[in-house]
Scaffold this motif. Structure first.
Motif, PDB file in Angstrom:
ATOM      1  N   ASN A   1     -74.526  67.295  61.546  1.00  0.00           N
ATOM      2  CA  ASN A   1     -73.788  66.162  62.090  1.00  0.00           C
ATOM      3  C   ASN A   1     -72.464  66.672  62.661  1.00  0.00           C
ATOM      4  OD1 ASN A   1     -72.460  63.793  62.692  1.00  0.00           O
ATOM      5  ND2 ASN A   1     -72.750  62.864  60.675  1.00  0.00           N
ATOM      6  N   PRO A   2     -72.208  66.508  63.966  1.00  0.00           N
ATOM      7  CA  PRO A   2     -70.998  67.089  64.558  1.00  0.00           C
ATOM      8  C   PRO A   2     -69.699  66.381  64.173  1.00  0.00           C
ATOM      9  CG  PRO A   2     -72.187  65.800  66.192  1.00  0.00           C
ATOM     10  CD  PRO A   2     -73.051  65.844  64.966  1.00  0.00           C
ATOM     11  N   ILE A   3     -69.790  65.154  63.672  1.00  0.00           N
ATOM     12  CA  ILE A   3     -68.576  64.388  63.364  1.00  0.00           C
ATOM     13  C   ILE A   3     -67.786  65.104  62.262  1.00  0.00           C
ATOM     14  CG2 ILE A   3     -67.636  62.163  62.686  1.00  0.00           C
ATOM     15  CD1 ILE A   3     -69.213  62.213  65.351  1.00  0.00           C
ATOM     16  N   GLY A   4     -66.513  65.374  62.554  1.00  0.00           N
ATOM     17  CA  GLY A   4     -65.640  66.074  61.607  1.00  0.00           C
ATOM     18  C   GLY A   4     -65.693  67.586  61.747  1.00  0.00           C
ATOM     19  N   GLN A   5     -66.628  68.102  62.524  1.00  0.00           N
ATOM     20  CA  GLN A   5     -66.721  69.544  62.760  1.00  0.00           C
ATOM     21  C   GLN A   5     -65.757  69.947  63.879  1.00  0.00           C
ATOM     22  OE1 GLN A   5     -68.693  71.384  60.736  1.00  0.00           O
ATOM     23  NE2 GLN A   5     -69.315  69.480  59.722  1.00  0.00           N
ATOM     24  N   ARG A   6     -65.618  71.255  64.052  1.00  0.00           N
ATOM     25  CA  ARG A   6     -64.696  71.756  65.075  1.00  0.00           C
ATOM     26  C   ARG A   6     -65.450  72.507  66.169  1.00  0.00           C
ATOM     27  NH1 ARG A   6     -59.248  71.698  64.413  1.00  0.00           N
ATOM     28  NH2 ARG A   6     -58.482  70.850  62.430  1.00  0.00           N
ATOM     29  N   VAL A   7     -64.904  72.377  67.384  1.00  0.00           N
ATOM     30  CA  VAL A   7     -65.383  73.175  68.514  1.00  0.00           C
ATOM     31  C   VAL A   7     -64.190  73.963  69.054  1.00  0.00           C
ATOM     32  CG1 VAL A   7     -67.252  71.613  69.158  1.00  0.00           C
ATOM     33  CG2 VAL A   7     -64.983  71.256  70.134  1.00  0.00           C
ATOM     34  N   ARG A   8     -64.492  75.068  69.710  1.00  0.00           N
ATOM     35  CA  ARG A   8     -63.425  75.903  70.271  1.00  0.00           C
ATOM     36  C   ARG A   8     -63.586  76.015  71.785  1.00  0.00           C
ATOM     37  NH1 ARG A   8     -60.299  78.300  66.724  1.00  0.00           N
ATOM     38  NH2 ARG A   8     -59.450  79.648  68.346  1.00  0.00           N
ATOM     39  N   TRP A   9     -62.429  76.001  72.422  1.00  0.00           N
ATOM     40  CA  TRP A   9     -62.395  76.233  73.871  1.00  0.00           C
ATOM     41  C   TRP A   9     -61.163  77.102  74.112  1.00  0.00           C
ATOM     42  CZ3 TRP A   9     -59.308  71.566  75.643  1.00  0.00           C
ATOM     43  CH2 TRP A   9     -58.593  71.825  76.819  1.00  0.00           C
ATOM     44  N   GLY A  10     -61.409  78.351  74.449  1.00  0.00           N
ATOM     45  CA  GLY A  10     -60.314  79.312  74.548  1.00  0.00           C
ATOM     46  C   GLY A  10     -59.678  79.501  73.186  1.00  0.00           C
ATOM     47  N   ASN A  11     -58.356  79.330  73.130  1.00  0.00           N
ATOM     48  CA  ASN A  11     -57.623  79.440  71.858  1.00  0.00           C
ATOM     49  C   ASN A  11     -57.458  78.089  71.165  1.00  0.00           C
ATOM     50  OD1 ASN A  11     -57.216  82.238  72.215  1.00  0.00           O
ATOM     51  ND2 ASN A  11     -55.441  81.841  73.548  1.00  0.00           N
ATOM     52  N   ASN A  12     -58.090  77.067  71.684  1.00  0.00           N
ATOM     53  CA  ASN A  12     -57.901  75.720  71.171  1.00  0.00           C
ATOM     54  C   ASN A  12     -59.053  75.319  70.260  1.00  0.00           C
ATOM     55  OD1 ASN A  12     -55.613  75.267  73.066  1.00  0.00           O
ATOM     56  ND2 ASN A  12     -57.235  75.375  74.598  1.00  0.00           N
ATOM     57  N   SER A  13     -58.696  74.705  69.133  1.00  0.00           N
ATOM     58  CA  SER A  13     -59.683  74.210  68.189  1.00  0.00           C
ATOM     59  C   SER A  13     -59.539  72.695  68.097  1.00  0.00           C
ATOM     60  CB  SER A  13     -59.455  74.834  66.811  1.00  0.00           C
ATOM     61  OG  SER A  13     -60.355  74.303  65.866  1.00  0.00           O
TER      62      SER A  13
END
Length: 396
Positions: free
Chosen positions: A166-178
């Motif tokens: 379940n992606p809700i509450g999980q983290r994704v990264r884009w470059g140096n951003n979380s």
């Protein structure tokens, strides 16, 4: 000889020379098939696409800086504050939001995907009726004002990045951003979407701008109250921005309706050009009809002489051969319509377009067939009607 008798006589003449009549019809069939296929795809496709465009962008407009402007460009030409003020002061505007977009590489625990990232305000979700919450929630004004690092993913993207998790509450990264995933959404796609595999994600614009060294807004997306309010909404927006930033002729606005009109003009012109090209084969088919009817008149000279000797009038002979010519063209036109609609349906199926049917093109096809039958059959019929009965009876 009455019309019904002339009709039966014409049918007998066509049936007696089936092969020749079929080859005569071929030119008409090819011409009508081409015209029907082109006009049906053009008019029907245009109507279907317009309906989709109106459904996805009804009463909407975009505002951006005019690149031909003589004024100096700056990062504050469009601001979040401008959009907030416009949404409050303009009676013609339902929603207006700042809008930035970019293509990024986004990483999840399962894999990395190329993503179309949108940065905007919460009003964007209210404006875009095609977006629906799948899980979690959309971000709100507090998330935006406090520049929270939250993100809403397209449901299919969430499945790609997180698999069964379940992606809700999980983290994704884009470059140096979380960023924390607070929701997923589904989006109604355009019916004639050619199968694009790109995924979308949406973040608060204040957070997005905080990541930039020199923050700027790409454009505004607006929605007017109704169709009559589109032009006033665009005028009020550009005038406010020019007055606020003291820059004359520096801003432009374009509505979805203008895009639809431009598209209609282009497709209408293309349809006309292709129809004219296809119509050339109809003329060629008409010449073929006249040629065969002249041959028929020559072959049936003695028959014409006998009919005249038995009391047939000139107009009876004229109508008989004219009806024969028209019937040949109408039968060819009917077959051409069936083939044309079949080809259009086949192309629509493989192009992922909704079923199309242009009744106008069908009516035009039958009108063309009748006109060709009359125009190109008139000379042979008139020639037959003018034959001297004595000379016709002597013909071998």
């Amino acid at each position: 000889m009455n019309l019904l008798e002339s009709f039966y006589t014409a049918i007998e003449g066509i049936w007696a020379n089936k092969m020749r009549s079929g080859l005569t019809m071929l030119g008409i069939i090819i011409g009508i098939t081409s015209v029907i296929a082109v006009t049906t795809l053009g008019e029907g496709g245009q109507k279907a696409i317009n309906q989709e465009m109106e459904k996805f962008g009804q009463f909407t407009f975009n505002v951006y800086t005019n690149w031909e402007s003589k004024e100096e460009f700056s990062s504050d030409d469009l601001t979040v504050e401008d959009a907030e003020v416009l949404s409050k002061i303009s009676p013609a505007i339902d929603y207006i939001v700042p809008y930035n977009s970019s293509t990024i590489e986004m990483k999840g625990p399962k894999k990395e995907e190329r993503v179309n990232l949108t940065a905007t305000t919460p009003d964007y979700f209210a404006m875009q009726k095609t977006l629906k919450v799948a899980k979690g929630r959309f971000f709100n004004k507090t998330d935006d004002q406090e520049q929270r690092a939250v993100i809403v993913l397209e449901e299919a993207l969430g499945s790609k990045l997180f698999g069964q998790i379940n992606p809700i509450g999980q983290r994704v990264r884009w470059g140096n951003n979380s960023l924390v995933v607070i929701g997923t959404y589904t989006e109604e796609k355009i019916k004639f979407d050619m199968g694009s595999q790109s995924f979308g994600a949406i973040v608060p614009i204040e957070y997005y701008l905080s990541l930039q060294e020199e923050p700027y807004v790409n454009m505004f997306m607006g929605k007017a109250k109704d169709k009559a309010s589109i032009q006033p909404a665009m005028q009020q927006t550009t005038r406010y921005l020019e007055r606020k930033h003291q820059k004359k002729d520096h801003y432009m606005a374009r509505s979805m309706q203008e895009s639809i009109d431009q598209f209609n003009q282009l497709t209408g012109t293309l349809t006309l050009i292709f129809s004219i090209i296809a119509g050339i084969s109809l003329v060629v088919g008409g010449v073929g009809v006249m040629n065969i009817m002249l041959v028929s008149v020559t072959e049936r000279t003695r028959e014409i002489g006998i009919r005249k000797a038995l009391g047939a009038r000139r107009q009876d002979i004229l109508i008989q051969f004219l009806i024969e010519s028209v019937i040949v063209c109408l039968i060819g036109g009917f077959i051409g319509v069936l083939f044309g609609l079949g080809i259009a349906a086949l192309i629509s199926h493989f192009a992922n377009l909704p079923p199309l049917l242009s009744w106008n093109s069908v009516m035009i096809a039958f009108a063309f067939s009748s006109a060709i039958g009359i125009f190109f059959g008139l000379y042979p019929a008139n020639k037959a009607a003018k034959l001297d009965p004595i000379e016709a009876l002597r013909y071998e």
